[in-house]
Design a protein around this motif. Structure first.
Motif, PDB file in Angstrom:
ATOM      1  N   THR A 168      29.334  22.637  62.473  1.00 21.82           N
ATOM      2  CA  THR A 168      29.263  21.190  62.621  1.00 21.82           C
ATOM      3  C   THR A 168      29.550  20.792  64.073  1.00 21.82           C
ATOM      4  O   THR A 168      29.983  21.606  64.889  1.00 21.82           O
ATOM      5  N   GLU A 169      29.301  19.516  64.359  1.00 26.46           N
ATOM      6  CA  GLU A 169      29.604  19.009  65.696  1.00 26.46           C
ATOM      7  C   GLU A 169      31.105  19.112  65.983  1.00 26.46           C
ATOM      8  O   GLU A 169      31.514  19.353  67.115  1.00 26.46           O
ATOM      9  N   GLN A 170      31.919  18.921  64.948  1.00 26.19           N
ATOM     10  CA  GLN A 170      33.364  19.058  65.137  1.00 26.19           C
ATOM     11  C   GLN A 170      33.732  20.489  65.466  1.00 26.19           C
ATOM     12  O   GLN A 170      34.603  20.734  66.315  1.00 26.19           O
ATOM     13  N   ASP A 171      33.067  21.458  64.834  1.00 24.88           N
ATOM     14  CA  ASP A 171      33.314  22.868  65.141  1.00 24.88           C
ATOM     15  C   ASP A 171      33.012  23.156  66.611  1.00 24.88           C
ATOM     16  O   ASP A 171      33.774  23.838  67.297  1.00 24.88           O
ATOM     17  N   GLN A 216      36.600  38.684  66.674  1.00 25.40           N
ATOM     18  CA  GLN A 216      37.911  38.736  66.026  1.00 25.40           C
ATOM     19  C   GLN A 216      38.826  37.641  66.570  1.00 25.40           C
ATOM     20  O   GLN A 216      39.575  37.012  65.817  1.00 25.40           O
ATOM     21  N   LEU A 217      38.768  37.411  67.882  1.00 25.26           N
ATOM     22  CA  LEU A 217      39.557  36.345  68.485  1.00 25.26           C
ATOM     23  C   LEU A 217      39.208  34.988  67.900  1.00 25.26           C
ATOM     24  O   LEU A 217      40.089  34.165  67.621  1.00 25.26           O
ATOM     25  N   PHE A 218      37.918  34.743  67.727  1.00 21.90           N
ATOM     26  CA  PHE A 218      37.490  33.461  67.160  1.00 21.90           C
ATOM     27  C   PHE A 218      38.082  33.260  65.768  1.00 21.90           C
ATOM     28  O   PHE A 218      38.546  32.159  65.430  1.00 21.90           O
ATOM     29  N   ASP A 219      38.070  34.310  64.948  1.00 22.58           N
ATOM     30  CA  ASP A 219      38.634  34.195  63.599  1.00 22.58           C
ATOM     31  C   ASP A 219      40.121  33.857  63.643  1.00 22.58           C
ATOM     32  O   ASP A 219      40.611  33.024  62.874  1.00 22.58           O
ATOM     33  N   VAL A 220      40.847  34.497  64.576  1.00 22.12           N
ATOM     34  CA  VAL A 220      42.280  34.215  64.680  1.00 22.12           C
ATOM     35  C   VAL A 220      42.508  32.825  65.260  1.00 22.12           C
ATOM     36  O   VAL A 220      43.392  32.085  64.807  1.00 22.12           O
ATOM     37  N   PHE A 221      41.731  32.460  66.271  1.00 23.04           N
ATOM     38  CA  PHE A 221      41.829  31.107  66.827  1.00 23.04           C
ATOM     39  C   PHE A 221      41.638  30.063  65.731  1.00 23.04           C
ATOM     40  O   PHE A 221      42.378  29.078  65.648  1.00 23.04           O
ATOM     41  N   ARG A 222      40.629  30.270  64.897  1.00 27.29           N
ATOM     42  CA  ARG A 222      40.338  29.314  63.819  1.00 27.29           C
ATOM     43  C   ARG A 222      41.516  29.232  62.847  1.00 27.29           C
ATOM     44  O   ARG A 222      41.912  28.120  62.434  1.00 27.29           O
ATOM     45  N   THR A 223      42.085  30.375  62.481  1.00 25.51           N
ATOM     46  CA  THR A 223      43.222  30.378  61.558  1.00 25.51           C
ATOM     47  C   THR A 223      44.411  29.623  62.138  1.00 25.51           C
ATOM     48  O   THR A 223      45.019  28.773  61.478  1.00 25.51           O
ATOM     49  N   VAL A 224      44.760  29.946  63.387  1.00 20.64           N
ATOM     50  CA  VAL A 224      45.910  29.307  64.032  1.00 20.64           C
ATOM     51  C   VAL A 224      45.651  27.815  64.222  1.00 20.64           C
ATOM     52  O   VAL A 224      46.531  26.971  63.970  1.00 20.64           O
ATOM     53  N   TRP A 225      44.460  27.466  64.661  1.00 23.35           N
ATOM     54  CA  TRP A 225      44.116  26.055  64.864  1.00 23.35           C
ATOM     55  C   TRP A 225      44.236  25.262  63.566  1.00 23.35           C
ATOM     56  O   TRP A 225      44.827  24.176  63.536  1.00 23.35           O
ATOM     57  N   ASN A 226      43.672  25.785  62.496  1.00 23.88           N
ATOM     58  CA  ASN A 226      43.657  25.052  61.228  1.00 23.88           C
ATOM     59  C   ASN A 226      45.063  24.848  60.667  1.00 23.88           C
ATOM     60  O   ASN A 226      45.335  23.835  60.012  1.00 23.88           O
ATOM     61  N   VAL A 227      45.980  25.798  60.919  1.00 19.48           N
ATOM     62  CA  VAL A 227      47.358  25.632  60.445  1.00 19.48           C
ATOM     63  C   VAL A 227      48.033  24.470  61.161  1.00 19.48           C
ATOM     64  O   VAL A 227      48.771  23.685  60.556  1.00 19.48           O
ATOM     65  N   HIS A 228      47.780  24.337  62.448  1.00 17.39           N
ATOM     66  CA  HIS A 228      48.459  23.322  63.254  1.00 17.39           C
ATOM     67  C   HIS A 228      47.676  22.006  63.358  1.00 17.39           C
ATOM     68  O   HIS A 228      48.190  21.038  63.930  1.00 17.39           O
ATOM     69  N   ASN A 229      46.471  21.964  62.818  1.00 18.07           N
ATOM     70  CA  ASN A 229      45.656  20.750  62.857  1.00 18.07           C
ATOM     71  C   ASN A 229      45.052  20.483  61.480  1.00 18.07           C
ATOM     72  O   ASN A 229      43.832  20.580  61.296  1.00 18.07           O
ATOM     73  N   MET A 265      38.567  23.463  61.682  1.00 16.34           N
ATOM     74  CA  MET A 265      37.286  24.117  61.931  1.00 16.34           C
ATOM     75  C   MET A 265      36.771  24.712  60.619  1.00 16.34           C
ATOM     76  O   MET A 265      37.535  25.268  59.829  1.00 16.34           O
ATOM     77  N   SER A 266      35.480  24.597  60.390  1.00 17.35           N
ATOM     78  CA  SER A 266      34.875  25.050  59.133  1.00 17.35           C
ATOM     79  C   SER A 266      35.067  26.546  58.942  1.00 17.35           C
ATOM     80  O   SER A 266      34.926  27.327  59.897  1.00 17.35           O
ATOM     81  N   VAL A 267      35.364  26.948  57.713  1.00 16.30           N
ATOM     82  CA  VAL A 267      35.564  28.367  57.422  1.00 16.30           C
ATOM     83  C   VAL A 267      34.254  29.134  57.482  1.00 16.30           C
ATOM     84  O   VAL A 267      34.250  30.362  57.647  1.00 16.30           O
ATOM     85  N   ASP A 268      33.125  28.422  57.353  1.00 12.12           N
ATOM     86  CA  ASP A 268      31.826  29.096  57.383  1.00 12.12           C
ATOM     87  C   ASP A 268      31.148  28.973  58.746  1.00 12.12           C
ATOM     88  O   ASP A 268      29.982  29.343  58.906  1.00 12.12           O
ATOM     89  N   ALA A 269      31.857  28.457  59.755  1.00 12.80           N
ATOM     90  CA  ALA A 269      31.296  28.384  61.114  1.00 12.80           C
ATOM     91  C   ALA A 269      31.124  29.799  61.659  1.00 12.80           C
ATOM     92  O   ALA A 269      32.016  30.640  61.534  1.00 12.80           O
ATOM     93  N   VAL A 270      29.969  30.068  62.268  1.00 11.22           N
ATOM     94  CA  VAL A 270      29.645  31.411  62.757  1.00 11.22           C
ATOM     95  C   VAL A 270      29.704  31.419  64.282  1.00 11.22           C
ATOM     96  O   VAL A 270      29.046  30.618  64.950  1.00 11.22           O
ATOM     97  N   PHE A 271      30.495  32.341  64.812  1.00  8.32           N
ATOM     98  CA  PHE A 271      30.686  32.438  66.266  1.00  8.32           C
ATOM     99  C   PHE A 271      29.561  33.258  66.886  1.00  8.32           C
ATOM    100  O   PHE A 271      29.104  34.253  66.327  1.00  8.32           O
TER     101      PHE A 271
END
Length: 451
Positions: free
Chosen positions: A102-105, A361-374, A379-385
């Motif tokens: 998405t645009e937000q992603d 792998q970094l993107f997956d961890v970034f997404r996990t950490v970001w989503n916990v604090h925001n 960020m969408s779980v199905d967003a593809v890096f």
């Protein structure tokens, strides 16, 4: 298992002795600790050499080799940094990171890339992986924004499963800014919890791991299949020691043998204090006496030839051309050295494949950490890096570049928009089209104006 924590040997109550099993475990823990200490010391030495902090090691070598070490001035040059920078070829230019979502992603990824200084941090990661063999990358939420830490082996201990890729626990050492060993703390991460331990091994705190996973990404300088900790550029340290020793020897020799030395024959029984030498002076000599000057025959050229040989062989054995260590100034860029060099092209292709996976792998961890604090802006779980690394191209003169563009457009393989994008990669394709139209309008407007 390679994790090495604070440990102590507990004596059996009442006997002051250890059982056979307890003794075996204690000896095993001691061996693990010693292995970890050696690894961290070696890492510290590599980092010191890379960061121009070789002086203490050189002084120790001078103390051991010379009778009067206080008369020796150390001389060195940073061979380690030069070769490591030449070998770290993944991020010749900034990689282009994008996300299919998405645009937000897309907005979140751009924000993370900026706040975490990804171009700078990933180039540093590439260099540290080449230097040290193994590092960890840690996406971290700090001061209300995402950041990225590049962690080196001197502050790390890990536990792995059946393979080096199966990371099960990570311990990070936090040294005191004052250097006080009693203020050292350790943070122990598992997928379930985060513990803080003090210098005496006492647990200070423990809380649930909010991410449910280890927020670390292992990063190796080459494909790994056996041991988690790789040796890195240990060979460069040996060559650096040899080069520094030879340069110091050459400088010492020059210092003592650059100028000619005066000699006097036939003056037995008299000291040189009795002589006054110089323009306009007169000295009476006995029959057969002689005054002269001799020039020492120092083997400086031979020493420097050995230094040159060692430096070039260090480059060649690491897959680099000998010209990498050429002291003559040339216009050849790092990109130009790669293009046409099959070995370097293959090395870079292998490294790009490695770092493509590390970035994912970094993107997956970034997404996990970001989503916990925001929680309100996730960020969408199905967003593809996706990531695209710049391909190295040979340097061309302006005339050669124009000829190449004309040939590509003539074959229908490029348009004027591609040329504008190549000259200014920061533009989007729509912005490049708009600039092209503006240029054509301006050309039409001023075509009748004489300059």
């Amino acid at each position: 298992m390679t994790l090495c924590f604070q440990y102590s040997i507990i004596w059996k109550r009442g006997t002051g002795m250890l059982t056979g099993l307890e003794l075996t475990r204690a000896m095993y823990q001691r061996a693990i600790q010693e292995c970890s200490n050696r690894r961290k010391d070696e890492t510290g030495r590599m980092l010191d050499y890379y960061n121009d902090s070789q002086l203490s090691y050189m002084m120790a070598d001078i103390q051991a080799r010379y009778k009067f070490p206080e008369k020796i001035n150390p001389v060195s040059l940073n061979l380690v940094k030069k070769i490591i920078h030449a070998l770290a070829m993944v991020y010749l230019r900034d990689a282009v990171r994008s996300v299919d979502g998405t645009e937000q992603d897309k907005a979140i990824l751009a924000e993370i890339e900026t706040s975490a200084a990804m171009p700078v941090k990933m180039k540093q990661a590439n260099r540290m992986a080449k230097l040290l063999g193994t590092i960890l990358l840690r996406p971290v939420w700090r001061n209300g924004r995402m950041d990225l830490d590049v962690l080196t082996p001197d502050v790390l201990d890990v536990e792995t499963g059946d393979t080096p890729h199966d990371l099960q626990a990570v311990q990070v050492t936090h040294y005191s800014p004052t250097g006080d060993a009693n203020e050292v703390t350790y943070s122990l991460w598992t997928p379930e919890s985060v513990q803080i331990v003090d210098a005496n091994g006492r647990r200070v705190s423990e809380e649930e791991n909010p991410y449910g996973c280890l927020p670390f990404v292992p990063c190796w300088g080459r494909p790994v299949s056996d041991f988690f900790w790789q040796r890195g550029a240990a060979d460069l340290i040996l060559v650096q020691d040899a080069v520094s020793r030879l340069l110091t020897q050459a400088a010492h020799t020059i210092d003592y043998q650059t100028s000619s030395v005066c000699f006097v024959k036939g003056m037995e029984g008299r000291t040189t204090d009795d002589l006054t030498l110089g323009p306009g002076s007169f000295v009476g000599l006995p029959s057969g006496g002689e005054i002269g000057f001799v020039s020492p025959q120092a083997a400086i050229e031979k020493i420097m030839a050995v230094v040159d040989y060692l430096m070039k062989q260090a480059a060649v054995t690491n897959g680099l051309p000998a010209a990498t260590m050429n002291t003559e100034v040339t216009e050849e860029s790092g990109v130009s050295r790669i293009v046409g060099n099959r070995e370097l092209e293959e090395m870079r292709a292998d490294d790009v494949a490695l770092f493509t996976e590390y970035e994912r792998q970094l993107f997956d961890v970034f997404r996990t950490v970001w989503n916990v604090h925001n929680p309100d802006r996730q960020m969408s779980v199905d967003a593809v890096f996706q990531i695209n690394f710049a391909d190295p191209k040979p340097s061309m003169t302006a005339t050669e570049q124009i000829s190449n563009w004309e040939r590509l457009m003539g074959l229908g393989l490029a348009s004027p928009v591609d040329i504008i994008l190549e000259r200014d990669p920061d533009l989007t394709r729509e912005e490049a089209k708009a600039r092209l139209l503006m240029i054509r309008d301006e050309m039409a407007e001023f075509s009748t104006v004489r300059l």
